[in-house]
Motif scaffolding. Sequence first.
Motif, PDB file in Angstrom:
ATOM      1  N   LEU A 156      -7.816  22.203  16.358  1.00 56.12           N
ATOM      2  CA  LEU A 156      -7.708  23.289  17.321  1.00 56.12           C
ATOM      3  C   LEU A 156      -7.438  22.743  18.717  1.00 56.12           C
ATOM      4  N   LEU A 157      -8.090  21.633  19.074  1.00 52.31           N
ATOM      5  CA  LEU A 157      -7.832  21.039  20.381  1.00 52.31           C
ATOM      6  C   LEU A 157      -6.385  20.573  20.479  1.00 52.31           C
ATOM      7  N   GLY A 158      -5.833  20.095  19.367  1.00 45.50           N
ATOM      8  CA  GLY A 158      -4.430  19.696  19.362  1.00 45.50           C
ATOM      9  C   GLY A 158      -3.507  20.855  19.689  1.00 45.50           C
ATOM     10  N   SER A 204     -18.553  15.473   9.919  1.00 44.66           N
ATOM     11  CA  SER A 204     -17.728  16.109   8.888  1.00 44.66           C
ATOM     12  C   SER A 204     -17.277  17.510   9.280  1.00 44.66           C
ATOM     13  N   SER A 205     -17.931  18.122  10.260  1.00 37.86           N
ATOM     14  CA  SER A 205     -17.561  19.469  10.702  1.00 37.86           C
ATOM     15  C   SER A 205     -16.507  19.463  11.800  1.00 37.86           C
ATOM     16  N   CYS A 206     -16.143  18.283  12.272  1.00 38.96           N
ATOM     17  CA  CYS A 206     -15.295  18.202  13.465  1.00 38.96           C
ATOM     18  C   CYS A 206     -13.784  18.333  13.244  1.00 38.96           C
ATOM     19  N   PRO A 207     -13.220  17.925  12.103  1.00 45.03           N
ATOM     20  CA  PRO A 207     -11.756  17.969  11.990  1.00 45.03           C
ATOM     21  C   PRO A 207     -11.103  19.307  12.324  1.00 45.03           C
ATOM     22  N   PRO A 208     -11.664  20.470  11.920  1.00 36.36           N
ATOM     23  CA  PRO A 208     -11.018  21.726  12.328  1.00 36.36           C
ATOM     24  C   PRO A 208     -10.996  21.901  13.847  1.00 36.36           C
ATOM     25  N   THR A 229     -22.057  18.531  17.687  1.00 38.20           N
ATOM     26  CA  THR A 229     -20.603  18.486  17.532  1.00 38.20           C
ATOM     27  C   THR A 229     -20.211  19.384  16.366  1.00 38.20           C
ATOM     28  N   PRO A 230     -19.054  20.013  16.436  1.00 37.31           N
ATOM     29  CA  PRO A 230     -18.138  20.026  17.585  1.00 37.31           C
ATOM     30  C   PRO A 230     -18.539  21.098  18.587  1.00 37.31           C
ATOM     31  N   GLN A 231     -18.576  20.738  19.842  1.00 34.63           N
ATOM     32  CA  GLN A 231     -18.869  21.683  20.917  1.00 34.63           C
ATOM     33  C   GLN A 231     -17.742  21.629  21.939  1.00 34.63           C
ATOM     34  N   MET A 232     -17.315  22.803  22.387  1.00 36.80           N
ATOM     35  CA  MET A 232     -16.340  22.874  23.469  1.00 36.80           C
ATOM     36  C   MET A 232     -17.010  23.478  24.697  1.00 36.80           C
ATOM     37  N   ILE A 233     -16.739  22.879  25.842  1.00 36.42           N
ATOM     38  CA  ILE A 233     -17.186  23.406  27.124  1.00 36.42           C
ATOM     39  C   ILE A 233     -15.946  23.853  27.881  1.00 36.42           C
ATOM     40  N   VAL A 234     -15.930  25.115  28.264  1.00 34.19           N
ATOM     41  CA  VAL A 234     -14.763  25.704  28.930  1.00 34.19           C
ATOM     42  C   VAL A 234     -15.063  25.863  30.417  1.00 34.19           C
ATOM     43  N   GLY A 235     -14.234  25.238  31.233  1.00 35.38           N
ATOM     44  CA  GLY A 235     -14.386  25.363  32.676  1.00 35.38           C
ATOM     45  C   GLY A 235     -15.674  24.785  33.217  1.00 35.38           C
ATOM     46  N   GLY A 236     -16.329  23.923  32.443  1.00 35.63           N
ATOM     47  CA  GLY A 236     -17.592  23.349  32.872  1.00 35.63           C
ATOM     48  C   GLY A 236     -18.753  24.313  32.790  1.00 35.63           C
ATOM     49  N   THR A 254     -15.220  25.349  16.413  1.00 33.28           N
ATOM     50  CA  THR A 254     -14.370  25.935  15.382  1.00 33.28           C
ATOM     51  C   THR A 254     -14.191  27.440  15.552  1.00 33.28           C
ATOM     52  N   ARG A 255     -14.818  28.039  16.550  1.00 33.55           N
ATOM     53  CA  ARG A 255     -14.763  29.491  16.732  1.00 33.55           C
ATOM     54  C   ARG A 255     -13.610  29.843  17.671  1.00 33.55           C
ATOM     55  N   SER A 256     -12.443  29.974  17.101  1.00 34.56           N
ATOM     56  CA  SER A 256     -11.222  30.113  17.896  1.00 34.56           C
ATOM     57  C   SER A 256     -11.188  31.396  18.720  1.00 34.56           C
ATOM     58  N   MET A 257     -11.726  32.491  18.194  1.00 33.78           N
ATOM     59  CA  MET A 257     -11.688  33.754  18.936  1.00 33.78           C
ATOM     60  C   MET A 257     -12.611  33.693  20.157  1.00 33.78           C
TER      61      MET A 257
END
Length: 229
Positions: free
Chosen positions: A44-46, A36-40, A96-103, A110-113
């Motif tokens: 953002l990935l879009g 339920s926390s993933c849609p934002p 989730t949601p987790q983003m990995i940047v550059g490995g 959800t933390r865009s900054m």
Amino acid sequence: MRRILVAASALFLGMSPIQSASADVVVELFTSQGCSSCPPADKLLGELAKRDDVIALSLHVDYWDYLGWKDQFANPAFTQRQRGYAAHSGSSMIYTPQMIVGGVDSVVGTRSMELADAINKHLSQKPSVQMEAKRSGNVITVRAETKSQRRMVVQLVQYSPKETVSIKRGELAGHQLTYHNVVRGWTKIADWDGNTPLSFDTKTASDTPAVIIIQDGISGPILAAQKVN
């Protein structure tokens, strides 16, 4: 895995120098239709998918399927990839949601900054691997060279640019959600130690966008990446 041809330096004599693409940053979003926390973060990935300097990829994991809705894009291999990143950083936790940047850098999706800061950091770094990937139909030609010797893996990522799903059950029941750059396959296609230049052909589905990624091991820094749509 079929045998890959690693070209000796002499084979590059008479060939044009590698015209490496811009140093794009790979952002991997680990997400789920049962979260339920993933849609934002999906949204953002879009937005990231529209950028020319970012390769945004959505990897759906399977550990939320027990909540009543089976994510049709989920793949246990993506869960294992996320666990690999966690282990590499000395953690046992995945979420989730987790983003990995550059490995390398982990950011709550959800933390865009924080995400923007991580992307800008990687964009400012000079790549240690020069790579050129060109596509003709369903054949991708990959060439790469580096002055750094290490255990590297070359990977083929195939993805769907956009998918819209009506979710019937689970935490997001009743929602119609759109996902971007949904990864449908992530395959290791070569090992490389960097001692000699790399040159080989690989096949992919002719109608599927793809990315070639060179990474320091399976869960280490991403050293080069290029879209081959």
